[in-house]
Structures are given as structure tokens and as C-alpha cells.
Design a protein around this motif. Structure first.
Motif, PDB file in Angstrom:
ATOM      1  N   HIS A   1       0.841  -1.205   0.000  1.00  0.00           N
ATOM      2  CA  HIS A   1       0.000   0.000   0.000  1.00  0.00           C
ATOM      3  C   HIS A   1       0.877   1.258   0.000  1.00  0.00           C
ATOM      4  CE1 HIS A   1      -3.431  -2.590   0.784  1.00  0.00           C
ATOM      5  NE2 HIS A   1      -2.816  -3.073   1.841  1.00  0.00           N
ATOM      6  N   LEU A   2       1.984   1.178  -0.730  1.00  0.00           N
ATOM      7  CA  LEU A   2       2.909   2.302  -0.799  1.00  0.00           C
ATOM      8  C   LEU A   2       2.381   3.324  -1.805  1.00  0.00           C
ATOM      9  CD1 LEU A   2       5.597   3.311   0.323  1.00  0.00           C
ATOM     10  CD2 LEU A   2       6.747   2.210  -1.582  1.00  0.00           C
ATOM     11  N   ARG A   3       1.967   4.447  -1.298  1.00  0.00           N
ATOM     12  CA  ARG A   3       1.383   5.485  -2.147  1.00  0.00           C
ATOM     13  C   ARG A   3       2.382   6.619  -2.337  1.00  0.00           C
ATOM     14  NH1 ARG A   3      -4.049   4.528  -2.506  1.00  0.00           N
ATOM     15  NH2 ARG A   3      -4.935   3.107  -0.947  1.00  0.00           N
ATOM     16  N   CYS A   4       2.365   7.183  -3.523  1.00  0.00           N
ATOM     17  CA  CYS A   4       3.233   8.324  -3.797  1.00  0.00           C
ATOM     18  C   CYS A   4       2.396   9.471  -4.342  1.00  0.00           C
ATOM     19  CB  CYS A   4       4.341   7.950  -4.774  1.00  0.00           C
ATOM     20  SG  CYS A   4       3.771   7.087  -6.258  1.00  0.00           S
ATOM     21  N   ALA A   5       2.794  10.680  -3.996  1.00  0.00           N
ATOM     22  CA  ALA A   5       2.034  11.868  -4.384  1.00  0.00           C
ATOM     23  C   ALA A   5       2.395  12.292  -5.805  1.00  0.00           C
ATOM     24  CB  ALA A   5       2.331  12.998  -3.413  1.00  0.00           C
ATOM     25  N   TRP A   6       1.420  12.900  -6.468  1.00  0.00           N
ATOM     26  CA  TRP A   6       1.677  13.533  -7.760  1.00  0.00           C
ATOM     27  C   TRP A   6       1.024  14.908  -7.786  1.00  0.00           C
ATOM     28  CZ3 TRP A   6       5.033  12.707 -11.440  1.00  0.00           C
ATOM     29  CH2 TRP A   6       4.929  13.467 -12.598  1.00  0.00           C
ATOM     30  N   PRO A   7       1.772  15.962  -8.035  1.00  0.00           N
ATOM     31  CA  PRO A   7       3.216  15.931  -8.341  1.00  0.00           C
ATOM     32  C   PRO A   7       4.033  15.478  -7.139  1.00  0.00           C
ATOM     33  CG  PRO A   7       2.451  18.179  -8.053  1.00  0.00           C
ATOM     34  CD  PRO A   7       1.226  17.331  -8.055  1.00  0.00           C
ATOM     35  N   PRO A   8       5.177  14.844  -7.391  1.00  0.00           N
ATOM     36  CA  PRO A   8       5.983  14.297  -6.294  1.00  0.00           C
ATOM     37  C   PRO A   8       6.471  15.388  -5.349  1.00  0.00           C
ATOM     38  CG  PRO A   8       7.205  14.252  -8.364  1.00  0.00           C
ATOM     39  CD  PRO A   8       5.800  14.611  -8.708  1.00  0.00           C
ATOM     40  N   VAL A   9       6.520  15.056  -4.059  1.00  0.00           N
ATOM     41  CA  VAL A   9       6.901  16.047  -3.054  1.00  0.00           C
ATOM     42  C   VAL A   9       8.236  15.711  -2.388  1.00  0.00           C
ATOM     43  CG1 VAL A   9       4.515  16.677  -2.579  1.00  0.00           C
ATOM     44  CG2 VAL A   9       5.575  14.829  -1.279  1.00  0.00           C
ATOM     45  N   ASN A  10       8.773  14.513  -2.614  1.00  0.00           N
ATOM     46  CA  ASN A  10      10.050  14.161  -2.003  1.00  0.00           C
ATOM     47  C   ASN A  10      10.826  13.227  -2.929  1.00  0.00           C
ATOM     48  OD1 ASN A  10       9.024  11.479  -1.580  1.00  0.00           O
ATOM     49  ND2 ASN A  10       8.062  12.179   0.316  1.00  0.00           N
ATOM     50  N   GLY A  11      12.020  12.851  -2.503  1.00  0.00           N
ATOM     51  CA  GLY A  11      12.881  12.021  -3.339  1.00  0.00           C
ATOM     52  C   GLY A  11      12.295  10.667  -3.656  1.00  0.00           C
ATOM     53  N   LEU A  12      11.651  10.027  -2.673  1.00  0.00           N
ATOM     54  CA  LEU A  12      11.061   8.705  -2.906  1.00  0.00           C
ATOM     55  C   LEU A  12       9.924   8.788  -3.914  1.00  0.00           C
ATOM     56  CD1 LEU A  12      11.010   5.722  -2.234  1.00  0.00           C
ATOM     57  CD2 LEU A  12       9.510   6.243  -0.293  1.00  0.00           C
ATOM     58  N   ASP A  13       9.102   9.829  -3.805  1.00  0.00           N
ATOM     59  CA  ASP A  13       8.028  10.018  -4.793  1.00  0.00           C
ATOM     60  C   ASP A  13       8.603  10.140  -6.193  1.00  0.00           C
ATOM     61  OD1 ASP A  13       6.041   9.928  -2.909  1.00  0.00           O
ATOM     62  OD2 ASP A  13       5.834  12.100  -2.724  1.00  0.00           O
TER      63      ASP A  13
ATOM     64  N   ARG B   1      19.968  14.596  -9.865  1.00  0.00           N
ATOM     65  CA  ARG B   1      19.331  15.925  -9.873  1.00  0.00           C
ATOM     66  C   ARG B   1      17.821  15.810  -9.701  1.00  0.00           C
ATOM     67  NH1 ARG B   1      16.979  19.643  -9.242  1.00  0.00           N
ATOM     68  NH2 ARG B   1      17.222  21.796  -9.969  1.00  0.00           N
ATOM     69  N   ILE B   2      17.217  14.800 -10.299  1.00  0.00           N
ATOM     70  CA  ILE B   2      15.777  14.591 -10.172  1.00  0.00           C
ATOM     71  C   ILE B   2      15.402  14.271  -8.728  1.00  0.00           C
ATOM     72  CG2 ILE B   2      13.884  13.031 -10.797  1.00  0.00           C
ATOM     73  CD1 ILE B   2      15.231  12.744 -13.551  1.00  0.00           C
ATOM     74  N   LEU B   3      16.179  13.411  -8.087  1.00  0.00           N
ATOM     75  CA  LEU B   3      15.852  12.989  -6.728  1.00  0.00           C
ATOM     76  C   LEU B   3      16.046  14.103  -5.706  1.00  0.00           C
ATOM     77  CD1 LEU B   3      17.437   9.412  -6.721  1.00  0.00           C
ATOM     78  CD2 LEU B   3      15.058  10.051  -7.126  1.00  0.00           C
ATOM     79  N   LEU B   4      16.996  15.005  -5.959  1.00  0.00           N
ATOM     80  CA  LEU B   4      17.265  16.088  -5.010  1.00  0.00           C
ATOM     81  C   LEU B   4      16.488  17.360  -5.317  1.00  0.00           C
ATOM     82  CD1 LEU B   4      21.136  15.856  -4.447  1.00  0.00           C
ATOM     83  CD2 LEU B   4      19.295  14.947  -3.035  1.00  0.00           C
ATOM     84  N   HIS B   5      15.686  17.360  -6.341  1.00  0.00           N
ATOM     85  CA  HIS B   5      14.954  18.569  -6.740  1.00  0.00           C
ATOM     86  C   HIS B   5      14.089  19.091  -5.590  1.00  0.00           C
ATOM     87  CE1 HIS B   5      12.824  21.385  -9.309  1.00  0.00           C
ATOM     88  NE2 HIS B   5      11.690  20.938  -8.797  1.00  0.00           N
ATOM     89  N   GLY B   6      14.202  20.383  -5.347  1.00  0.00           N
ATOM     90  CA  GLY B   6      13.384  21.007  -4.319  1.00  0.00           C
ATOM     91  C   GLY B   6      13.807  20.719  -2.893  1.00  0.00           C
ATOM     92  N   SER B   7      14.922  20.022  -2.691  1.00  0.00           N
ATOM     93  CA  SER B   7      15.374  19.674  -1.345  1.00  0.00           C
ATOM     94  C   SER B   7      16.236  20.795  -0.771  1.00  0.00           C
ATOM     95  CB  SER B   7      16.177  18.372  -1.383  1.00  0.00           C
ATOM     96  OG  SER B   7      17.397  18.559  -2.082  1.00  0.00           O
ATOM     97  N   VAL B   8      16.669  20.630   0.477  1.00  0.00           N
ATOM     98  CA  VAL B   8      17.518  21.639   1.114  1.00  0.00           C
ATOM     99  C   VAL B   8      18.889  21.707   0.453  1.00  0.00           C
ATOM    100  CG1 VAL B   8      16.370  21.425   3.349  1.00  0.00           C
ATOM    101  CG2 VAL B   8      18.300  19.939   2.813  1.00  0.00           C
ATOM    102  N   TYR B   9      19.235  20.660  -0.303  1.00  0.00           N
ATOM    103  CA  TYR B   9      20.535  20.658  -0.963  1.00  0.00           C
ATOM    104  C   TYR B   9      20.545  21.524  -2.214  1.00  0.00           C
ATOM    105  CZ  TYR B   9      21.026  16.544   1.993  1.00  0.00           C
ATOM    106  OH  TYR B   9      21.063  15.697   3.064  1.00  0.00           O
ATOM    107  N   LEU B  10      19.379  21.658  -2.844  1.00  0.00           N
ATOM    108  CA  LEU B  10      19.273  22.428  -4.086  1.00  0.00           C
ATOM    109  C   LEU B  10      18.146  23.440  -3.962  1.00  0.00           C
ATOM    110  CD1 LEU B  10      19.586  19.470  -6.648  1.00  0.00           C
ATOM    111  CD2 LEU B  10      21.415  20.959  -5.826  1.00  0.00           C
ATOM    112  N   GLY B  11      18.079  24.116  -2.835  1.00  0.00           N
ATOM    113  CA  GLY B  11      16.951  25.004  -2.563  1.00  0.00           C
ATOM    114  C   GLY B  11      17.176  26.457  -2.884  1.00  0.00           C
ATOM    115  N   GLY B  12      18.031  26.770  -3.845  1.00  0.00           N
ATOM    116  CA  GLY B  12      18.259  28.159  -4.230  1.00  0.00           C
ATOM    117  C   GLY B  12      19.117  28.887  -3.210  1.00  0.00           C
TER     118      GLY B  12
END
Length: 312
Positions: free
Chosen positions: A57-69, A109-120
Motif C-alpha cells: 500500500h505504498l502510495r506516492c504523491a503527484w506531483p511528487p513532493v520528495n525524493g522517494l516520490d 538531480r531529479i531525486l534532489l529537486h526542491g530539497s535543502v541541498y538544491l533550494g536556491g
């Protein structure tokens, strides 16, 4: 809390679905052509993954909100699509190679998008740091992928899939012990799907028929370890050891060390791969017992005390 029964059910279902998929496709297209073999194992791993995630029952959000999504909704579909394209004989080899290189270069780059590592402006990394980490990760993925792809052309290529399965299982346990239960659970269906496909693929006599499953396994393992490293608390050394462990299968290709019989080659390969993986698991368990277990014990005592007070 982790549910061992649910995880066992997911592994059994994923392994059975993958094995049945290999058998069904090989029965429907009995030709020994490489393309048919690749199609069988690619569909098998994909079907096993879907079945295992359905059980969890592993659900993922769309649009994705984290690396696992992003791994589940972008990474896995991308490699699955690339390997399906590779099954089409009319597609030139350079096209699939280019697509694989593109995915390997962009996955981090896809997995880290929007994270604290690449947050502008508020990013914890400088531009140079980000470039160095992402470039190094891409190089490691490309080199390991190519080496394992070459090993899969051997008569005992299915043992390389089993080695990847061992690394995925170690990934699941290590990430869970680090505290990221959902991230660790995501590795369980991949573990079983690769194992079920490896066992069933012994029906195929074309060595190169495992490249599709190999690609999904390598990309999936890299993505899970990448997430575990930057979002799950595992160390860089643990991630690198688990990811590179399957490369020890190549030791059996040294003429002076190569066993004579295929089953001996497989046993030696799996034994060599298991050594660093066991070391990682022992270290992860010790860290868990030292740092996390006492906190869980304190939380359990507090919960029971609060419950007793409510009863009184």
C-alpha cells in the motif's frame, strides 16, 4: 513501526509475479531471441515491483513532493521505458545507450529537486558542491552499470541479478535501521522481483537476455541508496559499499580464480558479495542499538505510563 508480516507478503507476491511473468512471456514467444528474453525479464521486474508495492500500500504523491516520490513516479518509469525500447530490434544500440546515459546523468538531480541541498539561496550546498556530488554520483552509476551489464553476458549472468537482489535487501534493512522506514520498505519489492526474475530466467539460454532486468535493478538500487544517504541518515561509506558490492562478481572472471562449473561460479560470486553486505548490516545494527533503540525504549515506557494513568 515496521511490519515483518506485510513485508514478507510483499516479497512473496513480487517474486511469484516476476517468475510467472518470465514463464508466461517465454511460453507466448518461445523463440530464444535476445529481444524476447529481454522483454520477458523487463516485464517481469516491472510486474513484480507493481505487485509488491500494491501489497505494501505504498502510495506516492503527484506531483511528487520528495525524493522517494520522484524515484517511484519518474525514475522507475523512465528506466522501465528505456529498457522496453531496448527490446525493440529496430532501435539502434546507440539510441538506448544515449537514453541510459541521459538517465544516469540526471537521476541524482531529479531525486534532489526542491530539497535543502538544491533550494536556491537557502541551499546547504554551494553550486560547486552540488555539481561535484551529482557528477560523481552519475559517474559511479554509469561505470557500475556498464560493468554489471558486461558480467550479465556470461553464462552465469543470473547470479549477478541475485547479487543485486542481496544489495537491495541490505539497502532495505540499513535504511530502516537508520530510521527511514518507508524508504527501506520501497526496496523490498525490488529485492524480490530481481530474485524471482533471476531464478526463472535460467530457462533462457541467451546470456544477454538479462540486460533489461539489470538496468532496472542498478538504477533502482542507486536511487534507493541515494535517497537513503541524503534523506534517510545512512553514511556515504554504507551507500557506496552496498552499491559497489555486486561488482565483486567480476572476481570470478579472473582465469586463475574462475571455478569450472557454473553453479560454483554463482556460489563464489554470491559469497563474495555477501561479505561486505554483512559487514554493513552489523555496523548498522550496532549504530541502531547505540543511538536509536534507547530512544524507542524510552518512548515505549512513556506511552505505557500514559496509558496506565488514563486507566486509573
Amino acid at each position: 513501526m515496521p511490519d515483518p508480516v506485510l513485508y514478507s507478503q510483499a516479497m512473496i507476491v513480487a517474486a511469484i509475479v516476476s517468475a510467472l511473468c518470465v514463464l508466461i512471456v517465454s511460453w507466448a514467444w518461445p523463440s530464444t531471441a535476445t529481444a524476447n528474453g529481454n522483454l520477458a525479464v523487463t516485464l517481469a521486474v516491472g510486474a513484480g515491483l507493481l505487485a509488491g508495492y500494491r501489497v505494501l500500500h505504498l502510495r506516492c504523491a503527484w506531483p511528487p513532493v520528495n525524493g522517494l516520490d520522484r524515484l517511484l513516479t519518474i525514475g522507475f518509469p523512465a528506466i522501465f521505458g528505456i529498457e522496453l525500447v531496448a527490446c525493440w530490434p529496430r532501435v539502434p544500440p546507440w539510441v538506448t545507450r544515449s537514453l541510459r546515459l541521459l538517465l544516469a546523468a540526471s537521476l541524482g538531480r531529479i531525486l534532489l529537486h526542491g530539497s535543502v541541498y538544491l533550494g536556491g539561496p537557502r541551499s546547504t550546498w554551494t553550486t560547486a558542491d552540488a555539481f561535484a556530488v551529482l557528477a560523481l554520483g552519475s559517474v559511479i552509476l554509469i561505470v557500475a552499470w556498464w560493468l554489471l551489464h558486461q558480467l550479465s553476458f556470461r553464462s552465469t549472468g543470473s547470479s549477478v541479478l541475485l547479487a543485486l537482489s542481496l544489495s537491495c535487501q541490505t539497502t532495505a534493512i540499513t535504511i530502516m535501521l537508520a530510521g527511514y522506514v518507508t524508504g527501506g520498505a520501497a526496496a523490498i519489492p525490488l529485492t524480490a522481483a530481481l530474485a524471482g526474475t533471476a531464478v526463472a530466467s535460467n530457462l533462457f539460454r541467451t546470456p544477454s537476455a538479462l540486460s533489461g532486468a539489470m538496468g532496472i535493478g542498478v538504477v533502482g538500487l542507486f536511487g534507493l541508496l541515494f535517497i537513503g544517504r541524503f534523506f534517510g541518515g545512512i553514511s556515504t561509506l554504507q551507500a557506496l559499499t552496498i552499491f559497489l558490492a555486486p561488482l565483486l562478481c567480476g572476481v570470478t572472471e579472473v582465469p586463475q580464480l574462475r571455478p569450472r562449473k557454473p553453479w560454483q561460479v554463482a556460489l563464489v560470486r554470491l559469497g563474495l558479495v555477501a561479505i561486505p553486505l554483512v559487514i554493513v548490516l552489523v555496523g548498522a545494527k550496532r549504530t541502531f542499538d547505540r543511538e536509536t533503540a534507547p530512544l524507542l525504549g524510552t518512548a515505549t515506557i512513556q506511552s505505557r505510563t500514559a496509558g496506565a494513568q488514563r486507566v486509573i
